[in-house]
Design a protein around this motif. Structure first.
Motif, PDB file in Angstrom:
ATOM      1  N   TYR A  42       8.640  17.468   6.714  1.00  0.00           N
ATOM      2  CA  TYR A  42       8.245  18.498   5.379  1.00  0.00           C
ATOM      3  C   TYR A  42       8.572  19.959   5.718  1.00  0.00           C
ATOM      4  O   TYR A  42       9.009  20.504   5.300  1.00  0.00           O
ATOM      5  N   ALA A  93       0.739  -0.889   0.033  1.00  0.00           N
ATOM      6  CA  ALA A  93      -0.203   0.001   0.349  1.00  0.00           C
ATOM      7  C   ALA A  93       1.007   1.111  -0.368  1.00  0.00           C
ATOM      8  O   ALA A  93       1.767   1.500   0.383  1.00  0.00           O
ATOM      9  N   PRO A  94       0.732   2.219  -0.555  1.00  0.00           N
ATOM     10  CA  PRO A  94       1.260   3.963  -0.502  1.00  0.00           C
ATOM     11  C   PRO A  94       1.220   4.090   0.456  1.00  0.00           C
ATOM     12  O   PRO A  94       0.387   4.276   1.625  1.00  0.00           O
ATOM     13  N   PHE A  95       2.414   4.807   0.975  1.00  0.00           N
ATOM     14  CA  PHE A  95       2.503   5.705   2.709  1.00  0.00           C
ATOM     15  C   PHE A  95       2.626   6.657   1.926  1.00  0.00           C
ATOM     16  O   PHE A  95       2.516   7.257   0.829  1.00  0.00           O
ATOM     17  N   GLN A  96       2.467   6.975   3.564  1.00  0.00           N
ATOM     18  CA  GLN A  96       2.426   9.182   3.579  1.00  0.00           C
ATOM     19  C   GLN A  96       3.776   9.374   4.461  1.00  0.00           C
ATOM     20  O   GLN A  96       4.323   8.678   5.202  1.00  0.00           O
ATOM     21  N   ARG A  97       3.570  10.465   3.511  1.00  0.00           N
ATOM     22  CA  ARG A  97       4.994  10.788   4.083  1.00  0.00           C
ATOM     23  C   ARG A  97       4.998  12.006   5.411  1.00  0.00           C
ATOM     24  O   ARG A  97       3.233  11.895   5.451  1.00  0.00           O
ATOM     25  N   ASP A  98       5.764  12.003   6.523  1.00  0.00           N
ATOM     26  CA  ASP A  98       5.656  12.596   7.809  1.00  0.00           C
ATOM     27  C   ASP A  98       5.761  13.767   7.261  1.00  0.00           C
ATOM     28  O   ASP A  98       6.644  14.789   6.605  1.00  0.00           O
ATOM     29  N   LEU A  99       4.376  14.336   7.895  1.00  0.00           N
ATOM     30  CA  LEU A  99       4.616  16.293   7.172  1.00  0.00           C
ATOM     31  C   LEU A  99       6.194  17.324   7.921  1.00  0.00           C
ATOM     32  O   LEU A  99       6.110  17.589   8.259  1.00  0.00           O
TER      33      LEU A  99
END
Lengths: 14, 257
Positions: free
Chosen positions: A10, A1-7
């Motif tokens: 960022y 599954a695609p993962f989400q970047r940690d804001l």
């Protein structure tokens, strides 16, 4: 599954 | 000390209601420019940034920087005690243990006074960079809410693609797929129904619908919502409030593996 970047990284890095 | 009088308690109720499921304990940072809040959800995927400028209050007085650390569940309980047309005044001392909330009825002589114990919240303030977004879409907030609620029935994520054709919200799930495309549209009689698309480059990003549906709880605050997208950059979902105040949500894009 695609993962989400940690804001945290960022917004801290930029 | 802080003394901030808001003509419509309802505005503050709606703001807190829109963010309370994303973030729990928050600092309300008060200074002479207004009341600001910045908080990230536990998974570090979404960030809430609220600014209620001093012009939104009458009067507004805040002599020093005061951080009010408030649990939003507690705040919600107290705000439920306000009627929607009540006038709300927030009060705090310079080094406060509590924040006071006073609700005044505009029609009767009822005054209700509540206080909430404050918490020490150690929160790092994140720098949000100025971004030149590849695409900016303004659309009716209710329309965006509807699209997110419709698509979440099929899938947990949505791709938002902006091209010269328009903006396409698309999802694929176990039972099938769905897509809604909006084109630029001007309604002279009802400008709140306008769809405005400004694009400097094509953008395609995928986001978790669960978070977008959550952001849409702010739909009652503003007729229009603004979506700002750039490839590889967090999505900005902005609800503008009167007096240059705003409620913004940032969401990290999903990245393919």
């Amino acid at each position: 599954a695609p993962f989400q970047r940690d804001l945290y990284n960022y917004f801290i890095q930029s | 000390m802080l003394e901030a009088r808001l003509e419509q308690a309802n505005l503050f109720k709606k703001v807190v209601d829109a963010i309370k499921d994303l973030v729990q304990d928050c600092n309300f940072d008060c200074n002479d420019s207004g009341i600001a809040l910045q908080a990230m959800d536990n998974s570090h995927v979404a960030l809430v940034s609220m600014m209620l400028r001093s012009e939104s209050f009458a009067p507004f007085r805040c002599d020093r920087n005061i951080a009010l650390g408030i649990n939003l569940t507690s705040l919600t309980k107290v705000l439920k005690c306000a009627q929607s047309d009540d006038i709300l005044t927030l009060k705090a001392e310079d080094a406060p243990d509590v924040v006071e909330l006073v609700f005044e009825s505009a029609e009767s002589d009822r005054i209700s006074e509540y206080s909430i114990k404050l918490m020490d919240i150690d929160q790092e303030h994140l720098g949000i960079p100025e971004t030149d977004y590849g695409a900016t879409i303004s659309m009716p907030a209710a329309e965006f809410q509807r699209i997110c609620r419709d698509l979440i029935a099929l899938s947990e994520s949505v791709s938002i693609e902006c091209s010269k054709e328009g903006v396409k919200f698309a999802c694929q799930g176990d039972i099938g797929s769905g897509a809604v495309t909006l084109r630029q549209h001007t309604n002279v009689d009802k400008p709140e129904m306008n769809v405005e698309i400004n694009m400097s480059e094509p953008v395609s990003l995928t986001f978790s619908l669960k978070y977008l549906v959550n952001f849409c709880k702010a739909s009652g605050l503003s007729n229009q919502v603004r979506l700002c997208l750039s490839n590889e950059v967090p999505l900005l979902v902005e609800y503008s409030l009167a007096n240059n105040s705003h409620l913004r949500f940032y969401l990290a894009p999903k990245i393919g593996d």
